[in-house]
Design an enzyme around this catalytic site. Structure first.
Site, PDB file in Angstrom:
ATOM      1  N   LYS A 110     -49.317   0.123 -14.432  1.00 51.29           N
ATOM      2  CA  LYS A 110     -47.879   0.300 -14.639  1.00 51.29           C
ATOM      3  C   LYS A 110     -47.495   0.146 -16.097  1.00 51.29           C
ATOM      4  O   LYS A 110     -46.570   0.781 -16.582  1.00 51.29           O
ATOM      5  CB  LYS A 110     -47.085  -0.717 -13.798  1.00 51.29           C
ATOM      6  CG  LYS A 110     -47.032  -0.399 -12.329  1.00 51.29           C
ATOM      7  CD  LYS A 110     -45.896  -1.203 -11.680  1.00 51.29           C
ATOM      8  CE  LYS A 110     -45.945  -1.118 -10.168  1.00 51.29           C
ATOM      9  NZ  LYS A 110     -44.998  -2.051  -9.536  1.00 51.29           N
ATOM     10  N   LYS A 191     -52.342   7.960  -1.254  1.00 44.64           N
ATOM     11  CA  LYS A 191     -51.593   7.055  -0.386  1.00 44.64           C
ATOM     12  C   LYS A 191     -50.123   7.454  -0.265  1.00 44.64           C
ATOM     13  O   LYS A 191     -49.531   7.881  -1.254  1.00 44.64           O
ATOM     14  CB  LYS A 191     -51.650   5.659  -1.025  1.00 44.64           C
ATOM     15  CG  LYS A 191     -52.104   4.571  -0.110  1.00 44.64           C
ATOM     16  CD  LYS A 191     -52.251   3.261  -0.859  1.00 44.64           C
ATOM     17  CE  LYS A 191     -50.924   2.627  -1.192  1.00 44.64           C
ATOM     18  NZ  LYS A 191     -51.017   1.197  -1.517  1.00 44.64           N
ATOM     19  N   LYS A 194     -43.834   5.226  -2.364  1.00 46.17           N
ATOM     20  CA  LYS A 194     -42.471   5.529  -2.813  1.00 46.17           C
ATOM     21  C   LYS A 194     -42.483   6.097  -4.218  1.00 46.17           C
ATOM     22  O   LYS A 194     -41.630   6.874  -4.589  1.00 46.17           O
ATOM     23  CB  LYS A 194     -41.582   4.287  -2.840  1.00 46.17           C
ATOM     24  CG  LYS A 194     -42.057   3.164  -1.980  1.00 46.17           C
ATOM     25  CD  LYS A 194     -41.122   1.990  -1.972  1.00 46.17           C
ATOM     26  CE  LYS A 194     -41.906   0.714  -1.780  1.00 46.17           C
ATOM     27  NZ  LYS A 194     -41.245  -0.325  -1.048  1.00 46.17           N
TER      28      LYS A 194
HETATM   29  P1  AMP Z   1     -45.173  -1.604  -1.518  1.00 51.66           P
HETATM   30  O1  AMP Z   1     -44.304  -0.574  -0.923  1.00 51.66           O
HETATM   31  O2  AMP Z   1     -46.269  -0.996  -2.340  1.00 51.66           O
HETATM   32  O3  AMP Z   1     -44.451  -2.734  -2.150  1.00 51.66           O
HETATM   33  O4  AMP Z   1     -45.964  -2.239  -0.292  1.00 51.66           O
HETATM   34  C1  AMP Z   1     -45.415  -3.075   0.699  1.00 51.66           C
HETATM   35  C2  AMP Z   1     -46.465  -3.335   1.744  1.00 51.66           C
HETATM   36  O5  AMP Z   1     -46.825  -2.117   2.418  1.00 51.66           O
HETATM   37  C3  AMP Z   1     -47.787  -3.869   1.164  1.00 51.66           C
HETATM   38  O6  AMP Z   1     -48.379  -4.791   2.080  1.00 51.66           O
HETATM   39  C4  AMP Z   1     -48.642  -2.630   1.033  1.00 51.66           C
HETATM   40  O7  AMP Z   1     -50.015  -2.877   1.018  1.00 51.66           O
HETATM   41  C5  AMP Z   1     -48.218  -1.823   2.265  1.00 51.66           C
HETATM   42  N1  AMP Z   1     -48.377  -0.390   2.021  1.00 51.66           N
HETATM   43  C6  AMP Z   1     -47.778   0.337   1.044  1.00 51.66           C
HETATM   44  N2  AMP Z   1     -48.140   1.635   1.106  1.00 51.66           N
HETATM   45  C7  AMP Z   1     -49.018   1.750   2.143  1.00 51.66           C
HETATM   46  C8  AMP Z   1     -49.739   2.843   2.730  1.00 51.66           C
HETATM   47  N3  AMP Z   1     -49.626   4.096   2.293  1.00 51.66           N
HETATM   48  N4  AMP Z   1     -50.530   2.573   3.792  1.00 51.66           N
HETATM   49  C9  AMP Z   1     -50.635   1.328   4.286  1.00 51.66           C
HETATM   50  N5  AMP Z   1     -49.968   0.256   3.791  1.00 51.66           N
HETATM   51  C10 AMP Z   1     -49.175   0.454   2.734  1.00 51.66           C
END
Ligand code: AMP
Ligand code: TRP
Length: 325
Positions: A110, A191, A194
């Protein structure tokens, strides 16, 4: 056993967040003493518009409740409502080294070495360690990408305990096996996220049935005749099979055998997703419709959290030699 996890209020909750994190938390709360937090202080490590931050926190908190997290069963709170978090983070920052923070890959990704990168982005993993250690959590369910931050948390806890006497529980990460990685529906080699979303590639838990139908029916697959579960060679169809598996409980390879047309697979998957997500969407909307009540539930969550966090902070300060007022 105590469980704690956190999620950032940046954008709507997508299917990856839901299947990879939130749905597991809903399950966890019935088996363990559980704490879940909306980590809004983490969201300001990058530029945030204040009005949007407020909206994102309300929306995420409502979505967590809508997904089935029950404030009577677990403690669900907003990080910024507890000053204990930045307070413990400071104490921990003074035990962490520049070198170990510099090794954090998320900062490297980042930050990209830019001069204007916020100092908070650099120290972010220590705030995360404080989130966890304040609650003496034994287990922290997180995605793969957070493993390194959990390692740092463990190192900081052990170092503190060694130097100042036993103060913190050393937590273990818990990486989910099912749907650990939900992929983008349009670009299944990356993946669902967002930050890199293509409009049709990301499915939100608050999408209406028509939107779910559209996104699943247009999801990228391949030109083979039959569905085969092979994430390496057939990422698109395998992602759909994994999502289907996560919502139905059936094995992805078995699901592949059951369908000889992508069309029927997609329509059955759509039905399964709508059945899972429609109640979540409706409940979330209900919570959002009464902001006063939502804020009251938040405050009660913060009060419950503060009992544990306050006790740990006092213990840590005393261990370091501070005179607690
Ligand atoms: P974040 O949106 O990256 O802050 O992630 C919030 C939670 O969702 C964390 O535990 C991530 O590991 C999980 N997470 C985010 N994106 C994915 C994805 N594409 N598949 C599975 N888990 C995800
Ligand atoms: N850093 C985590 C993420 O980006 C969010 C987070 C902050 C967190 N504090 C936490 C996760 C404490 C688990 C426990 O996903």
């Amino acid at each position: 056993m105590r469980v704690l996890s956190g999620i950032q209020p940046t954008g709507h909750v997508h299917l990856g967040n839901y299947l990879g994190a939130v749905r597991g938390w809903v399950e966890d709360q019935h088996h363990h003493d559980s704490f879940f937090t909306v980590v809004d202080l983490h969201a300001i490590t990058i530029d945030q518009n204040p009005a949007e931050l407020t909206k994102a926190v309300l929306e995420l908190y409502a979505t967590l409740l809508g997904s089935g997290l029950d404030p009577e069963v677990s403690t669900i709170f907003v990080q910024s409502q507890l000053d204990e978090h930045p307070a413990l983070a400071w104490l921990l920052e003074c035990t962490a080294t520049y070198g170990e923070l510099h090794r954090m890959t998320q900062f490297k990704d980042k930050g990209k070495g830019s001069e204007s990168v916020r100092a908070g982005l650099f120290t972010y993993p220590v705030l995360m360690a404080a989130d966890i250690l304040l609650y003496q959590a034994d287990r922290v369910p997180v995605g793969e990408d957070q493993k390194q931050h959990l390692e740092l948390t463990r190192d900081l806890a052990m170092r503190f305990n060694h130097r100042f006497g036993r103060t913190f529980v050393v937590p273990e990460p818990a990486i989910p096996k099912v749907a650990a990685r939900v992929m983008d529906l349009q670009a299944p080699e990356r993946k669902m996220s967002k930050s890199q979303a293509t409009p049709l590639g990301i499915l939100y838990v608050t999408d209406k049935p028509e939107e779910i139908k559209k996104k699943i029916s247009r999801a990228v697959t391949d030109t083979e005749a039959r569905a085969v579960y092979d994430p390496e060679k057939r990422p698109g169809i395998s992602n759909l099979l994994e999502i289907f598996s996560a919502v139905s409980g059936a094995d992805p390879a078995e699901l592949a055998e059951r369908y000889n047309s992508y069309g029927t697979l997609k329509s059955d998957l759509t039905a399964a997703l709508v059945a899972e997500l429609e109640p979540v969407r409706l409940r979330t909307e209900e919570y959002l419709a009464d902001r006063g009540e939502l804020v009251r539930i938040m405050r009660k969550g913060a009060e419950k959290a503060r009992i544990v966090a306050g006790e740990t902070l006092t213990k840590a300060k005393e261990a370091m030699g501070f005179i607690v007022a």
